[in-house]
Motif scaffolding. Structure first.
Motif, PDB file in Angstrom:
ATOM      1  N   GLN A 156       0.828  -1.212   0.087  1.00  0.00           N
ATOM      2  CA  GLN A 156       0.110   0.105  -0.028  1.00  0.00           C
ATOM      3  C   GLN A 156       0.742   1.212   0.003  1.00  0.00           C
ATOM      4  N   LYS A 157       2.054   1.129   0.635  1.00  0.00           N
ATOM      5  CA  LYS A 157       2.896   2.264   0.622  1.00  0.00           C
ATOM      6  C   LYS A 157       3.716   2.332  -0.884  1.00  0.00           C
ATOM      7  N   THR A 158       4.018   1.220  -1.487  1.00  0.00           N
ATOM      8  CA  THR A 158       4.810   1.254  -2.618  1.00  0.00           C
ATOM      9  C   THR A 158       3.774   1.508  -3.733  1.00  0.00           C
ATOM     10  N   PRO A 160       0.258   3.243  -4.149  1.00  0.00           N
ATOM     11  CA  PRO A 160      -0.757   3.592  -3.255  1.00  0.00           C
ATOM     12  C   PRO A 160      -2.112   3.481  -4.061  1.00  0.00           C
ATOM     13  N   ASN A 178      -5.425   9.452   3.995  1.00  0.00           N
ATOM     14  CA  ASN A 178      -4.576   8.668   3.380  1.00  0.00           C
ATOM     15  C   ASN A 178      -3.958   9.372   2.053  1.00  0.00           C
ATOM     16  N   ARG A 183      -0.456   8.225   1.082  1.00  0.00           N
ATOM     17  CA  ARG A 183      -0.674   6.610   1.063  1.00  0.00           C
ATOM     18  C   ARG A 183      -1.901   6.251  -0.107  1.00  0.00           C
ATOM     19  N   ARG A 241       9.037   4.953  -5.068  1.00  0.00           N
ATOM     20  CA  ARG A 241       8.472   3.627  -5.236  1.00  0.00           C
ATOM     21  C   ARG A 241       9.521   2.533  -5.599  1.00  0.00           C
TER      22      ARG A 241
END
Length: 619
Positions: A156-158, A160, A178, A183, A241
C-alpha cells in the motif's frame, strides 16, 4: 440375545457379501462415527486382508488391529472404476474427517490477497473466503497472517491504491487523510485518471505473481525518462516507489528454488508416520507444515496418496511442480486429479540430484525433526488424562461443550463447540437461538439445546461437557436418559460431565453424573487445562453470537422507532451510510443529500437520534 459381532469377526462374516468390484468401504464404531474410509480395486480382496491379521507388515500391524477392534459396522459403495473410487475416497475423507485417515487440511481460514479487477479503480485487501466467480484475482492462502498484513502495508505504501470500500468511495466528497499522507492517489475525487491507475494495478499484479525484478526495472526506466523530460516531481515519486520495492526485494533474497513448487517429505518407523510440506512461491519458501499421522494404519505410499488428495482443492490449488520423497500409490491418478484442480499440467517428480533433491531432503529432515510433535503429544497426553480421571474406556478424540448466554434473562442463545484430537474443530461448531425459554432459566435452555443436539444427524462425541455445576449436569443427564428411552434401538453411548468455575485461588471443578464430589484434578494438570480451554471457547462463541443478535436487534429497533420513516426510508439510509454511527453523526442536510429523504423526514431522523443519545447519557 446373540452378541453383536465386532472387529475381525464382523469383517470375516461380512466378507462373502462384499462384491468383487472397485469401490469404497466405510468402517464405523459403536457411536456410528466413520473411523476409516478406504478404496479398493476389488472390495472383497481388500476386506479379506483385514480378516487375516498376519497380512499386515509388522511396522504398522498394531495400528490396523487397534482400528479394526473398534469396528461394529461395515458399509461399501461400488464404483465403475478405480479412478472413481479414488476420488470418492478423497471426498468422503474431506467430508467426514475419519480418525484413522489422512486429512492434511486444517480448520483455519487463511487470508488471501484480493484485487477487484472489475472495479474502475481496484483496491488490494485481505479476505478470508475467496469467491472464484467474482472476477477478482486472488493470491494465497497465506499461512502467516502477520506476514500477510506486513506485506499488504508495504504494498500500500509502494503502490498507493485506494483503501476505502466501494460504498465509502461513492459517498466521499473530498480526499481522505491517506491522500494527505501520500498513501493513496485519491481516485475518489479525480486526482488520478483510470489509465494511470491501471498501470499501478498491473505492477502490483506482476509483483504478486513473482515478477518483482521486472517491476523494479520498469520503475527505474520510467524514473529516468521522467528526469530526462525534467518532470522532477514525477521522477521523485517513481524514485521513492522504486527504492521501497528494491528494499523489499533485497529483504527476501533467500531463494530456494525456481518458480512455484511444493516439496513433500516423509518420515516413517515402527511407531511414527509424519509428512512435511514445504511450499515455494516465486522462488521463496513461504510456509512449512508438518503433520503427525502416527495413528493412521497406512503405508507411507498410501499416506502420501491420501495426503495429496486432501491437501489440494479449489481453494488450495497445486503448483505446476510437486517434488516427492517417494512415489505415492496411484501416481498417475493423483497427477490427473491435481491437473484437474489446477486446470493445467502438474508434474509429480521424485528428484535424484541437484537443487530439487536438496529441497526434498530438507522436507524429509523437517518430517524427521517433527517440530510440532511435542504439541500434538501434549494434546494426546491431556486426552489420556481426561480418560483416566473421568473413568472413560478410551481417550476421547472427539469432545463437545455446551454453553448458554443471555442478556438480562432475554435473547437466550446456546453454543456447542467441538474438539477433535484436543484441537478446535470449527466446522462442527453450532449456535442456537432458543425460543420459549423463561427469563434467566439456564436449566430450560440446556434442556432445549441438548435435546436439539441429540436429535441432530451429526456424529456423537465421546465426551459431552456442560458449562455449569451439578444442577446443569443433572438436567443434561435427564435429557439423555429420556432420549435413550424414546430410542432404545440407538446403541450409541455418550459420556457426560460438567465444568464449574472454582472459587478464588481454586481450580475449576469437573462433575460426573451420580457422583457427589468433583473429580480430583490438580490445578495445572493438562487434562483440566484442556477442558477449561474447551469451556472458554464455548463461552466465547456464545457471547459473540449473543452480542451480534443484540446489535442487530438494537439497530433494527432504533430506526423502526423513527415516526414516518418506514421500510423504504430505512433502506435508503443503509444504502447511503455504512453504519448507525455515521447516521447519528450526519446532519439533516447531509441525510437529505445522501439518502434522498425530504427535509422534514431528515430533520425528524436527526432529532430522534439526537434525543435518543441524550436519554442514554442521562440514564
Amino acid at each position: 440375545m446373540a452378541q453383536q459381532l465386532t472387529g475381525f469377526a464382523l469383517i470375516a462374516q461380512t466378507l462373502p457379501k462384499a462384491p468383487q468390484a472397485p469401490g469404497v468401504y466405510l468402517m464405523k464404531n459403536k457411536n456410528g462415527a466413520i473411523i476409516y474410509v478406504g478404496k479398493a480395486l476389488s472390495l472383497r480382496k481388500r476386506l479379506a486382508n483385514y480378516a487375516r491379521k498376519e497380512e499386515f507388515p509388522g511396522y504398522y500391524r498394531h495400528k490396523v488391529q487397534t482400528m479394526v477392534e473398534q469396528v461394529v459396522s461395515l458399509e461399501w459403495m461400488v464404483t465403475r472404476n478405480e479412478k472413481e473410487a479414488l476420488l470418492l475416497e478423497s471426498n468422503l475423507i474431506k467430508l467426514h474427517k475419519p480418525r484413522y485417515n489422512v486429512d492434511l487440511r486444517d480448520d483455519k481460514t487463511y487470508p488471501y490477497f484480493r484485487l477487484a479487477l472489475k472495479d474502475p479503480f481496484p483496491r488490494l485487501h485481505l479476505v478470508r473466503r475467496p469467491d472464484r466467480k467474482d472476477g477478482a484475482r486472488y493470491w494465497g492462502p497465506l499461512e502467516n497472517v502477520g506476514a500477510a498484513r506486513h506485506t499488504l502495508a508495504m504494498l500500500q505504501k509502494t503502490f498507493p491504491l485506494r483503501r476505502c470500500s466501494n460504498r465509502q468511495m461513492q459517498n466521499r466528497s473530498r480526499a481522505c487523510l491517506n491522500y494527505e499522507m501520500k498513501r493513496c492517489l485519491a481516485p475518489c475525487v479525480g486526482k488520478i485518471g483510470q489509465e494511470e491507475y491501471a498501470g499501478l494495478v498491473r505492477q502490483i499484479e506482476a509483483f504478486l505473481d513473482g515478477q518483482g525484478s521486472k517491476v523494479a526495472g520498469e520503475l527505474e526506466q520510467a524514473m529516468q525518462q521522467a528526469a530526462q523530460a525534467e518532470n522532477f516531481e514525477l521522477a521523485a515519486r517513481l524514485r521513492d516507489r522504486w527504492q521501497a520495492l528494491t528494499r523489499t526485494m533485497e529483504s527476501q533474497q533467500v531463494s530456494v528454488a525456481e518458480g512455484d513448487a511444493d516439496a513433500w517429505g516423509i518420515f516413517a518407523d515402527e511407531s511414527n508416520l509424519r509428512i512435511a510440506i514445504l511450499r515455494m512461491r516465486g522462488g521463496q519458501l513461504i510456509s512449512s507444515q508438518i503433520n503427525d499421522l502416527s495413528q493412521a494404519p497406512l503405508t507411507p505410499a498410501a499416506a502420501l496418496t491420501q495426503g495429496l488428495l486432501t491437501f489440494y482443492s479449489a481453494d488450495t490449488p497445486p503448483p505446476p511442480l510437486i517434488l516427492l520423497a517417494q512415489a505415492p500409490e496411484d501416481l498417475s491418478l493423483v497427477a490427473e486429479y491435481a491437473a484437474s484442480i489446477r486446470q493445467g499440467k502438474v508434474e509429480l517428480k521424485m528428484p535424484l540430484r541437484g537443487q530439487k533433491l536438496k529441497l526434498v531432503e530438507l522436507a524429509n529432515a523437517n518430517a524427521k525433526a517433527a517440530e510440532n510433535a511435542s504439541e500434538q503429544a501434549s494434546g494426546q497426553q491431556a486426552l489420556r488424562q481426561v480418560m483416566q480421571k473421568l473413568g472413560l474406556n478410551d481417550a476421547p478424540q472427539r469432545m463437545e461443550c455446551l454453553d448458554i448466554s443471555h442478556l438480562g434473562g432475554t435473547l437466550t442463545v446456546a453454543s456447542i463447540v467441538c474438539f477433535v484430537a484436543a484441537r478446535p474443530h470449527r466446522p462442527a461448531y453450532r449456535r442456537y437461538q432458543l425460543a420459549d425459554v423463561p427469563p434467566a432459566d439456564d436449566y430450560a435452555a440446556i434442556q432445549q439445546a441438548f435435546t436439539r443436539r441429540l436429535n441432530s444427524s451429526r456424529p456423537w462425541p465421546e465426551l459431552f461437557v456442560i458449562d455449569g455445576g451439578k444442577g446443569q449436569l443433572a438436567i443434561a443427564s435427564a435429557v439423555y436418559q429420556q432420549y435413550k428411552k424414546k430410542r432404545p434401538d440407538d446403541e450409541r453411548e455418550l459420556a457426560l460431565a460438567s465444568i464449574a468455575k472454582g472459587q478464588e485461588d481454586e481450580p475449576d471443578k469437573i462433575y460426573l453424573p451420580g457422583r457427589k464430589n468433583p473429580v480430583n484434578f490438580r490445578p495445572r494438570e493438562a487434562g483440566l487445562a484442556l477442558l477449561m480451554f474447551m469451556r472458554d471457547e464455548a463461552h466465547r462463541v456464545a457471547i459473540t453470537y449473543q452480542r451480534s443478535l443484540r446489535q442487530k436487534a438494537l439497530t433494527r429497533s432504533v430506526l423502526d422507532e423513527v415516526p414516518g420513516l418506514g421500510k423504504n426510508g430505512i433502506k435508503k439510509l443503509w444504502q447511503a451510510f455504512a453504519s448507525l454511527k455515521e447516521i447519528k453523526a450526519a446532519s439533516a442536510p447531509e441525510i437529505c443529500a445522501k439518502a434522498g429523504l425530504n427535509q422534514a423526514l431528515a430533520s425528524r431522523v436527526e432529532s430522534f437520534l439526537a434525543n435518543l443519545e441524550a436519554l442514554k447519557e442521562r440514564g
